[in-house]
Design a protein around this motif. Structure first.
Motif, short mmCIF file in Angstrom:
data_model
loop_
_atom_site.label_atom_id
_atom_site.label_comp_id
_atom_site.label_asym_id
_atom_site.label_seq_id
_atom_site.Cartn_x
_atom_site.Cartn_y
_atom_site.Cartn_z
N SER A 116 31.75 59.99 74.39
CA SER A 116 30.35 60.29 74.64
C SER A 116 29.98 59.89 76.07
CB SER A 116 29.46 59.54 73.64
OG SER A 116 28.11 59.87 73.82
N LYS A 117 29.06 60.62 76.66
CA LYS A 117 28.63 60.34 78.02
C LYS A 117 27.17 59.92 78.06
CE LYS A 117 31.83 63.34 80.57
NZ LYS A 117 32.37 62.26 81.43
N SER A 118 26.85 59.06 79.01
CA SER A 118 25.47 58.72 79.33
C SER A 118 25.27 59.15 80.78
CB SER A 118 25.23 57.21 79.18
OG SER A 118 23.91 56.88 79.55
N GLY A 119 24.65 60.32 80.95
CA GLY A 119 24.62 60.91 82.28
C GLY A 119 26.03 61.32 82.66
N PRO A 120 26.50 60.94 83.85
CA PRO A 120 27.87 61.30 84.25
C PRO A 120 28.92 60.29 83.81
CG PRO A 120 26.72 60.29 86.09
CD PRO A 120 25.72 60.34 84.96
N HIS A 121 28.49 59.21 83.16
CA HIS A 121 29.40 58.10 82.87
C HIS A 121 29.90 58.13 81.42
CE1 HIS A 121 28.21 56.45 86.71
NE2 HIS A 121 26.94 56.46 86.35
N ASP A 122 31.20 57.91 81.26
CA ASP A 122 31.78 57.79 79.92
C ASP A 122 31.32 56.48 79.28
OD1 ASP A 122 33.20 60.15 80.06
OD2 ASP A 122 34.98 59.20 80.93
N GLN A 123 30.99 56.55 78.00
CA GLN A 123 30.61 55.34 77.26
C GLN A 123 31.87 54.71 76.65
OE1 GLN A 123 26.51 55.24 75.44
NE2 GLN A 123 26.90 57.44 75.29
N LEU A 124 32.73 54.28 77.54
CA LEU A 124 33.98 53.63 77.17
C LEU A 124 34.03 52.30 77.90
CD1 LEU A 124 36.76 53.78 75.75
CD2 LEU A 124 37.65 54.89 77.82
N TYR A 125 33.95 51.22 77.12
CA TYR A 125 33.84 49.89 77.71
C TYR A 125 34.89 48.96 77.10
CZ TYR A 125 29.24 51.89 78.75
OH TYR A 125 28.22 52.71 79.16
N ASN A 126 34.97 47.79 77.66
CA ASN A 126 35.88 46.78 77.13
C ASN A 126 35.27 46.19 75.86
OD1 ASN A 126 37.75 44.82 76.66
ND2 ASN A 126 37.53 43.78 78.63
N GLY A 127 35.82 46.57 74.71
CA GLY A 127 35.32 46.06 73.43
C GLY A 127 34.34 46.95 72.73
N LEU A 128 34.00 48.11 73.32
CA LEU A 128 33.04 49.02 72.69
C LEU A 128 33.28 50.43 73.22
CD1 LEU A 128 29.30 48.45 71.97
CD2 LEU A 128 29.97 50.52 73.21
N ALA A 129 33.14 51.42 72.33
CA ALA A 129 33.31 52.81 72.75
C ALA A 129 32.45 53.71 71.86
CB ALA A 129 34.77 53.23 72.66
N VAL A 130 31.98 54.82 72.45
CA VAL A 130 31.14 55.77 71.73
C VAL A 130 31.78 57.15 71.84
CG1 VAL A 130 28.81 56.70 71.45
CG2 VAL A 130 29.12 54.40 72.41
N PHE A 131 31.80 57.89 70.72
CA PHE A 131 32.45 59.20 70.68
C PHE A 131 31.52 60.23 70.05
CE2 PHE A 131 35.65 55.91 70.47
CZ PHE A 131 36.54 56.30 71.46
N ASP A 132 31.56 61.44 70.58
CA ASP A 132 30.82 62.56 70.01
C ASP A 132 31.67 63.18 68.91
OD1 ASP A 132 28.65 62.29 71.75
OD2 ASP A 132 29.61 63.53 73.29
N ILE A 133 31.31 62.92 67.66
CA ILE A 133 32.13 63.38 66.54
C ILE A 133 31.61 64.67 65.93
CG2 ILE A 133 32.98 61.08 66.00
CD1 ILE A 133 30.92 60.92 63.77
N HIS A 134 30.39 65.07 66.30
CA HIS A 134 29.81 66.33 65.83
C HIS A 134 28.70 66.71 66.79
CE1 HIS A 134 28.20 69.21 62.72
NE2 HIS A 134 29.49 69.34 62.50
N LYS A 135 28.04 67.81 66.52
CA LYS A 135 27.03 68.31 67.46
C LYS A 135 25.90 67.32 67.69
CE LYS A 135 27.93 73.15 66.27
NZ LYS A 135 27.37 74.40 65.69
N THR A 136 25.47 66.63 66.64
CA THR A 136 24.36 65.69 66.79
C THR A 136 24.72 64.27 66.38
OG1 THR A 136 23.54 66.27 64.57
CG2 THR A 136 22.63 67.50 66.43
N GLU A 137 25.96 64.02 66.01
CA GLU A 137 26.38 62.70 65.55
C GLU A 137 27.35 62.05 66.53
OE1 GLU A 137 25.00 64.87 61.95
OE2 GLU A 137 26.48 65.35 63.48
N CYS A 138 27.23 60.75 66.67
CA CYS A 138 28.18 60.00 67.48
C CYS A 138 28.64 58.77 66.72
CB CYS A 138 27.59 59.62 68.83
SG CYS A 138 26.26 58.41 68.76
N LEU A 139 29.85 58.36 67.01
CA LEU A 139 30.46 57.18 66.40
C LEU A 139 30.55 56.07 67.43
CD1 LEU A 139 32.28 55.63 64.28
CD2 LEU A 139 34.22 56.79 65.37
N THR A 140 30.08 54.89 67.07
CA THR A 140 30.22 53.71 67.93
C THR A 140 31.14 52.72 67.23
OG1 THR A 140 27.96 53.99 68.76
CG2 THR A 140 29.01 51.86 69.14
N ILE A 141 32.17 52.27 67.93
CA ILE A 141 33.04 51.22 67.40
C ILE A 141 33.05 50.06 68.38
CG2 ILE A 141 34.48 52.80 66.05
CD1 ILE A 141 36.62 52.55 68.22
N TRP A 142 33.07 48.86 67.87
CA TRP A 142 33.12 47.67 68.71
C TRP A 142 33.77 46.55 67.92
CZ3 TRP A 142 28.91 49.34 66.05
CH2 TRP A 142 28.16 48.42 65.32
#
Length: 355
Positions: A116-142
């Motif tokens: 998943s992106k926030s603006g131009p930036h990937d939401q991939l961090y140390n210990g947390l990540a967000v993924f676009d799993i469907h058109k309107t749904e996202c998965l956050t794992i940490w």
């Protein structure tokens, strides 16, 4: 690696394997493991698991090169103005989890869904990540310490449409299957230890708080309602089974709700019939029914489990029946089987137990 010295380039695989061993980096499942991960874990779970993208399997996650998520972390773990599932938790026993398990899980997610992106930036961090799993749904794992957390958020404006519980079950199966594979690769005898357990965090918590409001899933197999003791909840309250399980475990929830007529004592003939239907969950079922690993090891020593598994299962179920007395009902046995089948992550065909 391409800019490294020649001797490092020549020993590329050895260097990469050693860095993985030190948890400096992590990679997703190899192709053979990915093929197995694409199988269903439980035939009760009737969702379609997406195929892993093999083009994205040959890469590594290097956590030390990732930035920490910008505060507050609740903007990721408990986003506002959207529908959210309760937080699914994988809590490792003995309060220890190799961080590489989480990093490899992130790698699996990258090979399955877009970051998943926030603006131009990937939401991939140390210990947390967000993924676009469907058109309107996202998965956050940490993760923190010994617990991996997962939550699905839905950002659609149409709140009338039901939450996509099939998608929730699909995602849970992928996470569970992957973690089971990581554990099996790291233990000499992965059958005996219970590496981690599944929990649901209190659905009424406004913000997810580490290691608070945690309900072990198998507790809901026997009780419809449990008291929440989370200090972060504003008032003392209870959590109902349907609220805890309706997203991640909808299929199992429906099975449990249809078993109220099984509250009758079980007989040895019932146990004999059920023992024939128990498959790969046979060891975990013994644990759920109250046997220790030592007891099961002692009992199994007299059997060839490849040929006499049914007899082995029948014997420990008889032990359970005699110990529980009037509490040994068809309903409790059936729910113990559900719990055992949730704990295991096998793709084998599972036969429904009918009394």
């Amino acid at each position: 690696m391409d800019n490294s010295q020649e001797d490092i380039k020549e020993n590329r695989e050895i260097v990469l394997n050693y860095m993985e061993y030190l948890d400096v980096m992590a990679k997703p499942l190899i192709r053979e493991e990915a093929d197995e991960a694409n199988e269903h874990i439980d035939t009760h779970e009737t969702v379609e698991v997406p195929q892993l993208n093999f083009k994205l399997l040959d890469f590594h996650i290097v956590p030390c090169r990732l930035k920490n998520p910008p505060p507050p972390i609740s903007r990721f773990t408990s986003p506002e103005n959207c529908e959210k599932t309760p937080v699914l938790c994988f809590a490792f026993v003995e309060n220890f989890m190799p961080p590489s398990f989480f990093h490899r899980l992130v790698a699996v997610c990258i090979s399955t869904w877009p970051i998943s992106k926030s603006g131009p930036h990937d939401q991939l961090y140390n210990g947390l990540a967000v993924f676009d799993i469907h058109k309107t749904e996202c998965l956050t794992i940490w993760y923190k310490d010994h617990i991996i957390y997962a939550r699905i958020s839905c950002f659609r404006k149409d709140r009338i449409t039901d939450f996509n519980v099939g998608l929730c079950q699909e995602v849970r199966l992928i996470l569970l299957k992957s973690l089971r594979k990581f554990v099996s690769q790291s233990l000499e005898n992965p059958r005996t230890p219970i590496a981690f357990e599944e929990y649901i965090q209190c659905p009424e918590m406004e913000e997810s708080v580490h290691n608070e409001g945690m309900f072990r899933l198998d507790e809901f197999m026997y009780d419809r309602e449990l008291k929440c003791r989370a200090a972060s909840c504003k008032k003392t309250h209870t959590v109902e089974r349907k609220d805890a399980m309706s997203h991640w475990y909808k299929t199992t929830l429906d099975l449990l709700d249809n078993e109220d007529d099984l509250n009758t004592p079980v007989s040895e003939s019932d146990l004999s019939k059920v023992a024939k239907e128990i498959g790969y969950e046979y060891w975990m079922l013994g644990i759920v029914l109250g046997c220790s690993n030592q007891q099961l090891n002692t009992l199994s020593a007299t059997h060839d489990l490849r040929k006499e598994r049914c007899t082995f299962v029948f014997q420990y179920m008889v032990i359970w029946m005699k110990r529980e007395g009037e509490r040994a009902t068809k309903q409790r046995l059936s729910r113990a089987i559900h719990a055992a089948r949730l704990c295991l992550s096998r793709g084998d065909k599972i036969t429904p137990v009918i009394f």
